[in-house]
Design an enzyme around this catalytic site. Structure first.
Site: not given
Ligand code: FAD
Length: 471
Positions: A284, A287, A316, A351, A369, A392
């Site tokens: 993650e 990612w 759209w 997420n 989107w 997105w």
């Molecule tokens: C439509 C959509 C919009 C999103 N917008 C954002 C946003 O604006 N900012 C954001 O930080 N994340 C975004 N995410 C990714 C993800 O949802 C969040 O990072 C995550 O939910 C944060 O929770 P956590 O810190 O507990 O993550 P954890 O699951 O603990 O993951 C650790 C860290 O990894 C990174 N991470 C995890 N998943 C992703 C992912 N899919 N993409 C990129 N980084 C990731 C984050 O920095 C996160 O804090 C988005 C995902 C989707 C599907």
């Protein structure tokens, strides 16, 4: 006597701050600066809760900097076009030798820095920029032909190879500087900026705790007690199975290097995978890394364009009414409404639910989107251009490595799978509290104060398939 200037941006921490560390290496004098740009925040659709969080963290930084003898100058400049002039005059007044900062990766920010560089060069001054936001410098992860990756799995494989050679380590603490008194420089008060904040701050999104120690404690707690089960718990929105570090990573209260170090410290910082949970969490973080790198290599995504340019052709639907119902959690699809309400009330959304809500808007409602991306940005505490855009475009099948357009999540099936008892829904949609775990995902009968579904899932799916198939 060398006097340096360090310019804070999305890197509000003292520990493992690459630019700050470099600025303080001469053990002479250092002044810090932060530029507050409300116009820019509006332009980026930054959430008020995120701005408030940023200002409160700055208060912490200001206090912490005092122990290092580094005064912090706070300056509001509405438009970035006025930044070069301000920086050059500040440098003259303060007799600054060198300017240090960490790179910001989006195009507007890069343009601002180019202009500052040019203005400073007239006075034979330089701004030293450092890559601090990612594990690896951007544009350094390349395929065998030297090109940027467009697919996450291949990008990740190269990152794993690099990690197995060496781990990017956190920088040491900045050292104490010679004491300095700055005179005749206009400085704003953070207390005033916070007390005059123009939004209602009663919502829980505004209460998130600030501080490097808070973020470090959260990280340690996650790694110690949750990470090893992360692969099992991360998709269950009603469990506290993820780190919730995203708001901290986003404005730089904690760095991604610090996260990786905490994960690997019991293994002498050698990259070796000890559990499925650990591997999934590192993935993650990668990612996050991937989307930051993608933004640099494909800057058109910063300009409201789909990564796959042919996706511009998608027709759209224009429905203000449906968009509003989605935004306010009134779609009649419980899991979607739960997610959208969690976002509004807390500034955060799980997420799995982000993916469900994003796909529902861009596929079932066939609404652009970019409108969803903007709404998320306006409400997320962790709103980050690269990750939000990446998420997105993944959901809308317009991005790098996106979900194929024909794999449309059924929100009810997702809800049954990831919130089997309906507990997440009950938390955020109290109108449905009395329904059992079978009924709650798609109530058959009318429930008082709760809408019927605004679309039929089957026919709206077919409509989306047709719209995408034509491209
Ligand atoms: C439509 C959509 C919009 C999103 N917008 C954002 C946003 O604006 N900012 C954001 O930080 N994340 C975004 N995410 C990714 C993800 O949802 C969040 O990072 C995550 O939910 C944060 O929770 P956590 O810190 O507990 O993550 P954890 O699951 O603990 O993951 C650790 C860290 O990894 C990174 N991470 C995890 N998943 C992703 C992912 N899919 N993409 C990129 N980084 C990731 C984050 O920095 C996160 O804090 C988005 C995902 C989707 C599907």
């Amino acid at each position: 006597m060398a006097r340096n200037l360090f310019w804070f941006r999305q890197d509000l921490r003292l520990e493992d701050n690459v630019g700050l560390w470099h600025a303080t290496q001469h053990n002479e004098e250092c002044v810090a600066l932060v530029i507050i740009s409300p116009e820019q925040w509006k332009h980026h659709h930054d959430a008020p809760s995120k701005i408030f969080f940023y200002l409160r963290q700055l208060q912490e930084i200001q206090e912490d900097l005092k122990h290092l003898n580094i005064p912090l100058i706070i300056k509001t400049i509405q438009s970035w076009s006025n930044v070069p002039k301000y920086i050059t005059s500040l440098c003259k007044k303060l007799e600054i030798e060198d300017i240090y900062a960490n790179v910001e990766l989006a195009t507007n920010e890069k343009h601002r820095d180019d202009q500052v560089k040019e203005a400073l060069s007239k006075y034979k001054k330089n701004i030293h920029l450092f890559e601090d936001r990612t594990l690896f410098p951007t544009q350094s992860i390349r395929n065998k032909s030297g090109e940027a990756y467009k697919v996450f799995t291949a990008f990740k494989k190269t990152c794993y190879e690099r990690l197995s050679i060496s781990i990017p380590r956190a920088y040491p603490s900045p050292s104490k500087q010679k004491s300095i008194v700055i005179k005749d420089i206009e400085n704003e008060s953070l207390n005033d900026l916070i007390s005059q904040f123009e939004y209602d701050t009663s919502n829980s999104a505004f209460k998130i705790e600030v501080g490097e120690k808070t973020a470090q404690d959260k990280l340690k707690d996650f790694v110690k007690s949750k990470m090893n089960n992360y692969d099992q718990t991360r998709d269950i929105p009603n469990t506290d199975g993820t780190s919730q570090l995203s708001p901290y990573l986003n404005i730089g209260i904690i760095s991604v290097r610090q996260c990786l170090e905490e994960v690997l410290k019991d293994n002498d910082y050698i990259f070796s995978i000890q559990s499925k949970g650990q591997q999934t969490w590192i993935d993650e973080l990668l990612w996050r890394e991937f989307y930051q790198h993608v933004m640099v290599d494909f800057p058109h995504i910063c300009k409201h364009l789909p990564f796959k340019k042919e996706m511009q052709k998608i027709q759209w639907r224009n429905s203000e009414e449906d968009l509003k119902k989605w935004q306010t959690g009134q779609t009649g699809i419980p899991i979607v409404d739960a997610g959208m309400r969690q976002l509004q009330q807390t500034g955060w959304m799980h997420n799995r639910v982000r993916m469900i809500c994003a796909m529902f808007l861009s596929k079932n409602l066939l609404i652009d989107w970019r409108l969803g991306e903007k709404w998320f940005m306006q409400h997320l505490l962790d709103g980050d251009l690269a990750a939000n855009n990446g998420g997105w475009q993944w959901s809308a099948s317009t991005g790098t490595d996106a979900v194929p357009y024909f794999r449309i999540f059924n929100p009810v099936t997702q809800s049954q799978r990831f919130d089997p008892q309906g507990e997440y829904i009950r938390t955020w949609v109290p109108e449905l509290k009395q329904l059992d775990h079978k009924q709650i995902h798609a109530p058959k009968e009318h429930i008082e104060n709760y809408p019927r579904p605004i679309v039929d899932l089957k026919s709206s799916r077919a409509r989306a398939l047709a719209a995408f198939k034509n491209i």
